[in-house]
Motif scaffolding. Structure first.
Motif, short mmCIF file in Angstrom:
data_model
loop_
_atom_site.label_atom_id
_atom_site.label_comp_id
_atom_site.label_asym_id
_atom_site.label_seq_id
_atom_site.Cartn_x
_atom_site.Cartn_y
_atom_site.Cartn_z
N ASP A 81 -48.86 21.53 -2.49
CA ASP A 81 -47.78 22.39 -2.02
C ASP A 81 -47.83 23.71 -2.77
N PHE A 82 -47.12 24.71 -2.26
CA PHE A 82 -46.98 25.97 -2.99
C PHE A 82 -45.64 26.60 -2.67
N LYS A 83 -45.18 27.46 -3.57
CA LYS A 83 -43.94 28.20 -3.36
C LYS A 83 -44.05 29.53 -4.06
N GLY A 84 -44.09 30.60 -3.27
CA GLY A 84 -44.14 31.95 -3.82
C GLY A 84 -42.75 32.44 -4.19
N GLU A 85 -42.71 33.38 -5.10
CA GLU A 85 -41.44 34.00 -5.49
C GLU A 85 -41.04 35.06 -4.47
N ILE A 86 -39.76 35.34 -4.38
CA ILE A 86 -39.26 36.37 -3.47
C ILE A 86 -39.87 37.73 -3.83
N SER A 87 -40.34 38.43 -2.81
CA SER A 87 -40.93 39.77 -2.91
C SER A 87 -42.19 39.83 -3.77
N GLN A 88 -42.85 38.69 -3.97
CA GLN A 88 -44.08 38.64 -4.76
C GLN A 88 -45.24 38.12 -3.90
N GLU A 89 -46.41 38.70 -4.11
CA GLU A 89 -47.61 38.22 -3.43
C GLU A 89 -47.97 36.84 -3.98
#
Length: 151
Positions: A81-89
């Motif tokens: 799984d993955f989860k990016g941060e808000i407004s981050q590539e």
């Protein structure tokens, strides 16, 4: 007894072989946008992306306030799984064949979802059985149609 020259030649050959495998992997860019330019708002562009196992996908927030993360209902068994941060590539490496569902958590209810198709989509039945949020049903039907064309 193996000479130093033979060892050096073998080592050089091994490095060439290894680097050739790395060079064949592609990095695909997905934009996260407020306005898709086609009357659609809060979108990933593209909404369906065909890749090869080993490729990477980089999610680029063109507009602030978006993230990219696993849509667990459409995900190959055993894939990370993955989860990016808000407004981050964020970059994700595709390590298994299948269909990967991705969502933007802040705009998921509005239908900000996409599919990544890698190799043989063994879990394609998850696309058909997935129930999106009520407000996103029309967008989901469009994505499913693009998925059918990409298989």
């Amino acid at each position: 007894m193996i000479s130093r020259f033979t060892t050096a030649v073998f080592a050089a050959f091994a490095m060439v072989c290894l680097s050739a495998g790395v060079a064949s992997a592609a990095d695909h860019k997905v934009e996260m946008l407020n306005d898709g330019g086609d009357g659609q708002y809060m979108v990933f562009k593209p909404e369906v992306l065909k890749v090869e196992v080993g490729d990477t996908v980089t999610f680029h927030p063109v507009d602030a306030g978006h993230n990219a993360q696993t849509l667990s209902e459409i995900w190959p068994e055993g894939a990370k799984d993955f989860k990016g941060e808000i407004s981050q590539e964020v970059t994700y490496k595709v390590e298994k064949p299948g269909v990967y569902g991705v969502k933007c958590l802040p705009h998921y209810m509005m239908g900000m979802m996409m599919l990544i198709v890698a190799g043989d989509p063994e879990n394609a039945d998850q696309v058909e059985s997935f129930e999106p949020p009520q407000m996103a049903k029309e967008r989901w039907e469009k994505i499913k149609g693009e998925f059918a064309d990409a298989k």
